[in-house]
Every structure is written in structure tokens, then in C-alpha cells.
Design a protein around this motif. Structure first.
Motif, short mmCIF file in Angstrom:
data_model
loop_
_atom_site.label_atom_id
_atom_site.label_comp_id
_atom_site.label_asym_id
_atom_site.label_seq_id
_atom_site.Cartn_x
_atom_site.Cartn_y
_atom_site.Cartn_z
N ILE A 1 9.62 -7.15 5.77
CA ILE A 1 8.86 -6.06 5.13
C ILE A 1 9.92 -5.45 4.09
O ILE A 1 9.60 -5.21 2.89
N LEU A 2 11.14 -5.36 4.31
CA LEU A 2 12.23 -4.87 3.43
C LEU A 2 12.47 -5.78 2.18
O LEU A 2 12.20 -5.53 0.97
N LYS A 3 12.51 -7.12 2.50
CA LYS A 3 12.56 -8.17 1.59
C LYS A 3 11.36 -8.21 0.81
O LYS A 3 11.49 -8.25 -0.47
N THR A 4 10.19 -7.88 1.21
CA THR A 4 8.79 -8.05 0.44
C THR A 4 8.73 -6.84 -0.40
O THR A 4 8.86 -6.80 -1.73
N SER A 5 9.25 -5.59 -0.08
CA SER A 5 9.36 -4.29 -0.53
C SER A 5 10.32 -4.47 -1.97
O SER A 5 10.12 -4.02 -3.04
N LEU A 6 11.50 -5.16 -1.56
CA LEU A 6 12.49 -5.15 -2.71
C LEU A 6 11.95 -6.07 -3.68
O LEU A 6 11.99 -5.86 -5.13
N ARG A 7 11.26 -7.40 -3.44
CA ARG A 7 10.69 -8.02 -4.43
C ARG A 7 9.39 -7.48 -5.00
O ARG A 7 9.31 -7.78 -6.14
N ASP A 8 8.77 -6.77 -4.30
CA ASP A 8 7.95 -5.85 -5.20
C ASP A 8 8.29 -4.86 -6.12
O ASP A 8 7.44 -4.87 -7.19
N LEU A 9 9.53 -4.45 -6.02
CA LEU A 9 10.14 -3.63 -7.07
C LEU A 9 10.72 -4.58 -8.24
O LEU A 9 11.59 -3.93 -8.89
N ILE B 1 12.81 2.48 -2.88
CA ILE B 1 13.00 1.10 -1.80
C ILE B 1 12.43 1.86 -0.53
O ILE B 1 11.28 1.33 0.02
N ASN B 2 12.80 3.04 -0.19
CA ASN B 2 12.26 3.60 1.01
C ASN B 2 10.81 3.79 1.09
O ASN B 2 10.25 3.58 2.35
N GLN B 3 10.41 4.29 0.09
CA GLN B 3 8.88 4.44 -0.30
C GLN B 3 8.09 3.04 -0.28
O GLN B 3 6.99 3.03 0.47
N LYS B 4 8.64 2.18 -0.96
CA LYS B 4 7.82 0.95 -0.88
C LYS B 4 7.91 0.35 0.41
O LYS B 4 6.74 -0.33 0.69
N TYR B 5 8.97 0.37 1.23
CA TYR B 5 9.18 0.15 2.58
C TYR B 5 7.94 0.73 3.51
O TYR B 5 7.45 -0.12 4.41
N ALA B 6 7.99 2.16 3.30
CA ALA B 6 7.22 2.82 4.04
C ALA B 6 5.53 2.38 3.77
O ALA B 6 4.82 2.17 4.99
N VAL B 7 5.33 2.20 2.58
CA VAL B 7 3.81 1.78 2.36
C VAL B 7 3.73 0.44 2.89
O VAL B 7 2.62 0.16 3.71
N ASN B 8 4.39 -0.64 2.62
CA ASN B 8 4.30 -1.84 3.18
C ASN B 8 4.33 -1.92 4.62
O ASN B 8 3.40 -2.67 5.28
N LYS B 9 5.26 -1.27 5.30
CA LYS B 9 5.10 -1.17 6.75
C LYS B 9 4.13 -0.77 7.29
O LYS B 9 3.37 -1.03 8.35
#
Length: 116
Positions: free
Chosen positions: A16-24, A88-96
Motif C-alpha cells: 500500500i505504501l508503494k501504491t501510495s507513492l506511485r499515486d503521488l 505520503i501519510n495521507q495517501k497511505y491512510a486513504v489507500n489502506k
């Protein structure tokens, strides 16, 4: 002397962290070196390759959480580090959260997510 700082996080899911980083729009490497001051490098489980000479890295702890590892002074030369880490933390929280909602057994659940 190392310029790297280590910050505890609540991140537990590398995918999920990888996905979040790529989303950004951030490139991601696994089991790679985090770039720091004066060519210093530190091995990390996951690396966000940033513009410039510095990166962000995450290393897994024995409890399953990930520590953020970075030369924060160097990152701040090209990026607003607070905004970057918060994004990054916000995108991770949403994706999680979205990932958890999609778990088996919740397909027919009525879920309301409020983000402020």
C-alpha cells in the motif's frame, strides 16, 4: 558522521505504501539505497526516489511497522519535507482504508468514509 534520521511511523503495509507513492508520482525501489549527504547511502526495504540527490526510505521493524529513514536536511533542499511526508501519510491512510473496505465479507456492507 551520518546525516540520516530515523522516524517511527504507523505504516505496516509495504504494498500500500508503494501504491501510495506511485499515486503521488514518486518512483519506488525495493531493497535499495537511500541517498544522503555527500554520497552517503543507507540500505532500506523501500525507497522513494526523489528529484535531486536525496531520497526517503522505509525499513521494516520486528513489530511489522516501518521506520522512515532520510537525510531530512537534504530532502528539505528541494522539497517541503513536512508537506511531502504528510502527503505520503495521507495517501497511505486513504489507500489502506479503501483496501480494508474491499476485504472479503465487506462487499455488501454500507460504508461511509468522511475525510476532513
Amino acid at each position: 558522521m551520518s546525516h540520516f534520521s530515523t522516524l517511527r511511523t504507523k505504516i505496516t503495509d509495504a504494498e500500500i505504501l508503494k501504491t501510495s507513492l506511485r499515486d503521488l508520482g514518486i518512483s519506488v525501489k525495493s531493497d535499495a539505497d537511500v541517498r544522503g549527504y555527500n554520497g552517503q547511502r543507507l540500505r532500506s526495504d523501500l525507497v522513494a526516489v526523489l528529484e535531486g540527490e536525496y531520497d526517503l526510505g522505509w525499513s521494516r521493524n520486528s513489530d511489522g511497522t516501518y521506520d522512515l529513514i532520510a537525510d531530512l536536511w537534504g530532502v528539505a533542499k528541494k522539497h517541503n519535507q513536512t508537506e511531502l511526508i504528510n502527503a505520503i501519510n495521507q495517501k497511505y491512510a486513504v489507500n489502506k482504508t479503501l483496501n480494508e473496505v474491499r476485504r472479503p465479507g465487506l462487499q455488501n456492507a454500507n460504508v461511509k468514509l468522511v475525510v476532513q
